[in-house]
Write an enzyme that holds these catalytic residues in place. Structure first.
Site, PDB file in Angstrom:
ATOM      1  N   GLU A  35     -11.076  -4.083  44.606  1.00 13.05           N
ATOM      2  CA  GLU A  35     -12.318  -4.576  45.219  1.00 13.05           C
ATOM      3  C   GLU A  35     -12.090  -5.786  46.146  1.00 13.05           C
ATOM      4  O   GLU A  35     -12.865  -6.013  47.063  1.00 13.05           O
ATOM      5  CB  GLU A  35     -13.331  -4.958  44.138  1.00 13.05           C
ATOM      6  CG  GLU A  35     -13.978  -3.766  43.442  1.00 13.05           C
ATOM      7  CD  GLU A  35     -14.722  -2.850  44.415  1.00 13.05           C
ATOM      8  OE1 GLU A  35     -15.387  -3.374  45.339  1.00 13.05           O
ATOM      9  OE2 GLU A  35     -14.627  -1.620  44.257  1.00 13.05           O
ATOM     10  N   HIS A  79      -9.540  -6.242  48.242  1.00 17.22           N
ATOM     11  CA  HIS A  79      -9.199  -5.685  49.562  1.00 17.22           C
ATOM     12  C   HIS A  79     -10.451  -5.088  50.220  1.00 17.22           C
ATOM     13  O   HIS A  79     -10.691  -5.264  51.408  1.00 17.22           O
ATOM     14  CB  HIS A  79      -8.171  -4.559  49.426  1.00 17.22           C
ATOM     15  CG  HIS A  79      -6.850  -4.970  48.868  1.00 17.22           C
ATOM     16  ND1 HIS A  79      -6.392  -4.548  47.647  1.00 17.22           N
ATOM     17  CD2 HIS A  79      -5.862  -5.760  49.379  1.00 17.22           C
ATOM     18  CE1 HIS A  79      -5.182  -5.042  47.426  1.00 17.22           C
ATOM     19  NE2 HIS A  79      -4.837  -5.790  48.448  1.00 17.22           N
ATOM     20  N   GLN A 113      -8.839 -15.356  50.844  1.00 19.43           N
ATOM     21  CA  GLN A 113      -8.613 -16.724  50.357  1.00 19.43           C
ATOM     22  C   GLN A 113      -7.640 -16.744  49.175  1.00 19.43           C
ATOM     23  O   GLN A 113      -6.996 -17.740  48.899  1.00 19.43           O
ATOM     24  CB  GLN A 113      -9.970 -17.345  49.971  1.00 19.43           C
ATOM     25  CG  GLN A 113      -9.904 -18.697  49.287  1.00 19.43           C
ATOM     26  CD  GLN A 113      -9.305 -19.792  50.177  1.00 19.43           C
ATOM     27  OE1 GLN A 113      -9.243 -19.652  51.405  1.00 19.43           O
ATOM     28  NE2 GLN A 113      -8.839 -20.866  49.573  1.00 19.43           N
ATOM     29  N   LYS A 114      -7.539 -15.600  48.486  1.00 13.09           N
ATOM     30  CA  LYS A 114      -6.599 -15.498  47.355  1.00 13.09           C
ATOM     31  C   LYS A 114      -5.207 -15.992  47.760  1.00 13.09           C
ATOM     32  O   LYS A 114      -4.537 -16.667  47.000  1.00 13.09           O
ATOM     33  CB  LYS A 114      -6.550 -14.034  46.916  1.00 13.09           C
ATOM     34  CG  LYS A 114      -5.350 -13.635  46.107  1.00 13.09           C
ATOM     35  CD  LYS A 114      -5.693 -13.557  44.664  1.00 13.09           C
ATOM     36  CE  LYS A 114      -4.503 -13.250  43.789  1.00 13.09           C
ATOM     37  NZ  LYS A 114      -3.479 -12.411  44.399  1.00 13.09           N
ATOM     38  N   SER A 161      -5.664  -8.474  41.734  1.00 15.99           N
ATOM     39  CA  SER A 161      -4.362  -8.419  42.394  1.00 15.99           C
ATOM     40  C   SER A 161      -3.714  -7.088  42.053  1.00 15.99           C
ATOM     41  O   SER A 161      -3.854  -6.597  40.921  1.00 15.99           O
ATOM     42  CB  SER A 161      -3.478  -9.564  41.891  1.00 15.99           C
ATOM     43  OG  SER A 161      -2.125  -9.310  42.213  1.00 15.99           O
TER      44      SER A 161
HETATM   45  P1  AMP Z   1      -1.990  -7.687  49.526  1.00 18.36           P
HETATM   46  O1  AMP Z   1      -2.189  -6.221  49.621  1.00 18.36           O
HETATM   47  O2  AMP Z   1      -1.942  -8.202  48.129  1.00 18.36           O
HETATM   48  O3  AMP Z   1      -0.880  -8.197  50.408  1.00 18.36           O
HETATM   49  O4  AMP Z   1      -3.304  -8.348  50.106  1.00 18.36           O
HETATM   50  C1  AMP Z   1      -3.855  -7.957  51.328  1.00 18.36           C
HETATM   51  C2  AMP Z   1      -5.007  -8.899  51.664  1.00 18.36           C
HETATM   52  O5  AMP Z   1      -5.972  -8.840  50.605  1.00 18.36           O
HETATM   53  C3  AMP Z   1      -4.565 -10.366  51.769  1.00 18.36           C
HETATM   54  O6  AMP Z   1      -5.241 -10.957  52.854  1.00 18.36           O
HETATM   55  C4  AMP Z   1      -5.010 -10.942  50.451  1.00 18.36           C
HETATM   56  O7  AMP Z   1      -5.299 -12.324  50.513  1.00 18.36           O
HETATM   57  C5  AMP Z   1      -6.274 -10.148  50.179  1.00 18.36           C
HETATM   58  N1  AMP Z   1      -6.608 -10.157  48.749  1.00 18.36           N
HETATM   59  C6  AMP Z   1      -5.777  -9.853  47.713  1.00 18.36           C
HETATM   60  N2  AMP Z   1      -6.411 -10.032  46.548  1.00 18.36           N
HETATM   61  C7  AMP Z   1      -7.663 -10.457  46.836  1.00 18.36           C
HETATM   62  C8  AMP Z   1      -8.798 -10.824  46.055  1.00 18.36           C
HETATM   63  N3  AMP Z   1      -8.779 -10.794  44.731  1.00 18.36           N
HETATM   64  N4  AMP Z   1      -9.930 -11.210  46.689  1.00 18.36           N
HETATM   65  C9  AMP Z   1      -9.963 -11.254  48.056  1.00 18.36           C
HETATM   66  N5  AMP Z   1      -8.937 -10.924  48.856  1.00 18.36           N
HETATM   67  C10 AMP Z   1      -7.792 -10.533  48.257  1.00 18.36           C
END
Ligand code: AMP
Length: 285
Positions: free
Chosen positions: A36, A38, A149-150, A186
């Site tokens: 959610e 993403h 922001q994570k 995550s």
């Molecule tokens: P990742 O696939 O983990 O590299 O994340 C892709 C994007 O999703 C990055 O900009 C992260 O900061 C964002 N993201 C990951 N987890 C969250 C979350 N729990 N809430 C909001 N954005 C997230």
């Protein structure tokens, strides 16, 4: 079914055409295994732009050899369904061998901001991130790119790169999406055992405590960090990588949060290295 583009040339062609028609392009870069968090970024991108591209690429250059590149969860079928439901227009999922063909030699690196926090234990991580994000910008031509922001250090680094290199793209940041008990969503949460998962609640609890401390007038970073550390250290599965309070743009330590500060932490639970953060706003900010 939503269009999944794997070819760099095809993606470029599609984006060039959209741009020539005056259509605003939004990009949400991800490594897949979507949740959610993403999808909230996809919705944000849809509100700001007309054609939303979600990239899915587990980027090898941001993983060190001892990290979880191979174990990182991958499920493009599930991801595609979720992305379509969230209202995006296309997926860009390039092959590793096309993004980094043999002889690849070029990296984009932001200095200083990448030295501390995650850069300390992952010294090659951010140059991998800034390199792949630059490549994505050069392929998708987004008007707006949305990050979470994570990954607070990541978006600070990307904003600085865009500013310093005059990249013609707006960086937008969406808030952290959490599980009902407060754990930040995550893709790596899937590594947690039931007991580790139970103990991870301490992360959000510690961030909330920090916020309460600041509201009650305790603004010294050392004091706040000590109390946050104590909450997490009570958990026998937690191995703290760092807990720091920094300037949200420069990523340099701040001694007192009266002028504001970002409390950021990274903690290992078993095989999962989890990061989380909260913006603390003191009386002067
Ligand atoms: P990742 O696939 O983990 O590299 O994340 C892709 C994007 O999703 C990055 O900009 C992260 O900061 C964002 N993201 C990951 N987890 C969250 C979350 N729990 N809430 C909001 N954005 C997230």
């Amino acid at each position: 079914m939503i269009d999944i583009i794997t070819s760099i040339n095809k993606m470029r062609y599609v984006s060039e055409k959209k741009r020539s028609e005056g259509i605003l392009i939004g990009l949400v870069p991800t490594m897949g295994a979507l949740h959610e968090g993403h999808l909230s970024l996809v919705k944000r991108a849809s509100e700001k732009t007309d054609f939303v591209v979600v990239s899915i690429f587990v980027n090898p250059t941001q993983f060190a050899p001892n990290e979880d590149f191979t174990a990182y969860p991958r499920n493009i079928g599930d991801d595609a369904r979720k992305i379509e439901l969230a209202g995006a227009d296309c997926i860009f999922a390039p092959e590793k061998s096309n993004m980094y063909p043999e002889g690849y030699a070029t990296y984009v690196a932001v200095e200083r901001l990448t030295d501390g926090l995650c850069g300390h234990s992952r010294p090659t991580h951010f140059r991998g991130v800034t390199t792949v994000v630059t490549k994505l910008f050069n392929i998708v031509y987004p008007h707006v790119a949305v990050f979470g922001q994570k990954d607070a250090q990541q978006h600070a680094v990307i904003k600085r790169m865009v500013k310093d290199l005059d990249m013609p793209v707006e960086i937008d940041v969406g808030p952290i999406v959490r599980e009902p008990d407060g754990l930040a969503m995550s893709s790596r949460n899937s590594y947690l055992s039931a007991e580790e998962r139970r103990q991870t609640v301490s992360l959000y609890r510690s961030l909330c405590l920090a916020e309460e401390l600041v509201s009650s007038g305790i603004t010294g970073s050392e004091d706040i960090i000590r109390k946050v550390r104590a909450v997490i250290a009570e958990q026998d599965r937690a191995k703290i990588d760092y807990i720091e309070i920094v300037d949200p743009e420069e990523m340099t330590p701040v001694d007192d949060v009266r002028g504001g500060g970002l409390l950021a932490l990274a903690v290992w639970f078993g095989d999962a290295r989890l990061i989380d953060n909260i913006v603390l706003s003191g009386k002067d900010s």
